[in-house]
Design an enzyme around this catalytic site. Structure first.
Site, mmCIF file in Angstrom:
data_model
loop_
_atom_site.group_PDB
_atom_site.id
_atom_site.type_symbol
_atom_site.label_atom_id
_atom_site.label_comp_id
_atom_site.label_asym_id
_atom_site.label_seq_id
_atom_site.Cartn_x
_atom_site.Cartn_y
_atom_site.Cartn_z
ATOM 1 C CG HIS A 1 28.195 17.359 -2.457
ATOM 2 N ND1 HIS A 1 27.108 16.618 -2.045
ATOM 3 C CD2 HIS A 1 29.282 16.586 -2.206
ATOM 4 C CE1 HIS A 1 27.511 15.454 -1.570
ATOM 5 N NE2 HIS A 1 28.834 15.413 -1.655
ATOM 6 C CD GLU B 1 23.712 20.513 -4.943
ATOM 7 O OE1 GLU B 1 22.813 19.858 -5.501
ATOM 8 O OE2 GLU B 1 24.849 20.041 -4.710
ATOM 9 C CB CYS C 1 22.787 14.836 -1.208
ATOM 10 S SG CYS C 1 24.149 15.856 -0.585
ATOM 11 C CB CYS D 1 23.478 19.901 -1.068
ATOM 12 S SG CYS D 1 25.086 19.319 -1.661
#
Length: 154
Positions: free
Chosen positions: A51, A53, A81, A84
């Protein structure tokens, strides 16, 4: 933190979509300086943990030569999320700032909201079975860790 950093993560995310990637961008900033950026790399790298992040956190740790990002802010184009957010907690960032939220992500077809709701339910109600099985040696790794004189606490 200036809104210019937040707008830059939105630009990263939008550019990533134009390049065939997911609609997420992030950066790590310390004292107003961008340490690292990241965009969603899930599909090109076949890595469900890539992801934006997480990519930014990994790059910032490498750039700073440290696994702790104390003094840093994680800025993201969307609310992190649970994966992250956990990565941000483990990295010890001081603050998280985001633009779109989990409801916006859900409206675009992403599971973030579903995962937030999942963690609020008892594990026995999850669709993914999570079960502890005792082996009699469960704590051996922790015993080894605690007896190690050269461990680096994190």
């Amino acid at each position: 933190m200036k809104n210019t950093h937040l707008l830059a993560t939105i630009d990263l995310a939008t550019t990533n979509v134009a390049n065939g990637g997911g609609p997420f961008g992030a950066m790590i900033v310390r004292d107003g300086e961008v340490i690292a950026t990241g965009v969603n790399q899930v599909t090109p790298t076949l890595d469900p943990t890539a992801h934006a992040e997480v990519v930014a956190i990994r790059a910032a740790c490498q750039a700073l030569g440290d696994f702790k990002l104390t003094g840093c802010t994680l800025i993201s184009s969307c609310e992190p999320c649970p994966l992250c957010l956990s990565a941000a907690l483990w990295a010890r960032v001081d603050k998280v700032v985001y633009a779109a939220d989990r409801h916006d992500a859900a409206a675009a077809g992403f599971d973030d909201l579903e995962f937030y709701e999942l963690f609020g339910r008892p594990r026995e109600d999850w669709s993914l079975p999570v079960e502890q099985i005792s082996t009699g040696e469960d704590n051996a790794p922790f015993t080894a860790w605690l007896s190690s004189s050269d461990r680096i606490n994190y």
